[in-house]
Design a protein around this motif. Sequence first.
Motif, short mmCIF file in Angstrom:
data_model
loop_
_atom_site.label_atom_id
_atom_site.label_comp_id
_atom_site.label_asym_id
_atom_site.label_seq_id
_atom_site.Cartn_x
_atom_site.Cartn_y
_atom_site.Cartn_z
N GLU A 178 11.14 9.70 -21.60
CA GLU A 178 12.11 8.61 -21.47
C GLU A 178 11.45 7.44 -20.76
OE1 GLU A 178 16.41 10.89 -21.14
OE2 GLU A 178 15.35 10.36 -19.30
N LEU A 179 11.59 6.27 -21.34
CA LEU A 179 11.07 5.04 -20.73
C LEU A 179 12.23 4.36 -20.02
CD1 LEU A 179 8.54 3.27 -20.49
CD2 LEU A 179 9.33 2.01 -22.49
N LYS A 180 12.14 4.24 -18.70
CA LYS A 180 13.25 3.71 -17.92
C LYS A 180 12.88 2.40 -17.25
CE LYS A 180 15.19 8.29 -17.02
NZ LYS A 180 15.73 9.25 -16.02
N ARG A 181 13.89 1.64 -16.89
CA ARG A 181 13.72 0.39 -16.15
C ARG A 181 14.78 0.33 -15.06
NH1 ARG A 181 17.86 -2.85 -17.41
NH2 ARG A 181 18.88 -2.60 -19.45
N ILE A 182 14.61 -0.59 -14.15
CA ILE A 182 15.58 -0.75 -13.07
C ILE A 182 16.90 -1.27 -13.63
CG2 ILE A 182 16.15 -2.09 -11.00
CD1 ILE A 182 13.26 -1.98 -10.21
N ASP A 183 17.99 -0.68 -13.22
CA ASP A 183 19.32 -1.17 -13.55
C ASP A 183 19.71 -2.16 -12.47
OD1 ASP A 183 21.92 -1.70 -14.20
OD2 ASP A 183 22.64 0.36 -14.00
N ARG A 184 19.45 -3.43 -12.71
CA ARG A 184 19.68 -4.44 -11.67
C ARG A 184 21.16 -4.63 -11.36
NH1 ARG A 184 15.05 -6.73 -10.20
NH2 ARG A 184 13.27 -6.65 -11.64
N ASP A 185 22.04 -4.31 -12.32
CA ASP A 185 23.47 -4.42 -12.05
C ASP A 185 23.89 -3.45 -10.95
OD1 ASP A 185 23.79 -6.33 -14.00
OD2 ASP A 185 24.29 -4.88 -15.57
#
Length: 303
Positions: free
Chosen positions: A291-298
């Motif tokens: 899984e490629l994840k990123r920061i959930d800025r919300d």
Amino acid sequence: MPLPDFQALMLPLLQLLADQQVHRTRAVIEALAAHFQLTPEERRQLLPSGKQFTFDNRVGWARTHLKKAGLLDNSQRGFLRITPAGQGVLRQQPPVINSKYLEQFAGWREFRGLSDQNAVTPAIADLTQTPNTPEEDLDAVYQQLRSDLRSDLLQTIKSCSPAFFERLVVELLVAMGYGGSRREAGQAIGRNNDEGIDGIIKEDRLGLDIIYIQAKRWDAVVGRPEIQKFAGALQGQRARKGIFITTSAFSKEAADYVRKIESKIILIDGQTLAEYMIDNNVGVTVEATYELKRIDRDYFIED
């Protein structure tokens, strides 16, 4: 012209922020596209995954590298602004900003995993020299693995019996959503007098329409005569739809022919067949999932 790589975008990106104002990220991307005179087709070019525009992805990574070096700030979501350090870099008028140039900044060295400016491990050195973004490198490896699997899958199919291949075709169509279950969806036509038809399948669970199937486990190219024979068999069954599947390829004449006739015949060659099997998990099994994840800025927005 080829799309600029993410390192070629670093200096123009920083120069666009030279006025020290806060800029919307989207506006910066469009300004960079205009700067490099990209065509609409180039702007629409996607990563191999098909989920992101290649140019947007490269701008994003140019932004990340500049941010890690302390040259720009994007702490406010969707906005960019040059930092005092970035202004100092522009005053030096460097001819280019790339990974080699950014090695002088401690924040960037930490980001790249470098303990000091001279301690570069072979793996990290390779990463700093590549013109691709990490997503592009990951996609390239994925596509190569998929290509190898497609080739192995076709070789395996060709070693099976014709009867097994015909069953495989029906299994695949069921997995793609035709007919419901294998038992109720597909059935074989008589072997001795099939009139060019190897099987039938319901178009949907209700059986509102029937699709006729021709399956050829061949190495030779399938030409127009074979497709004409299949089209004639469809007419004999008063059928409107058919699928012709082969492990090889179709000639240009065959492809041109199906575009001109009234019956709707879909041609699926060996490469496409393998792709469908991989996408629908027919004859393959999942070995690993990443899984490629990123920061959930919300999530980090405080009330």
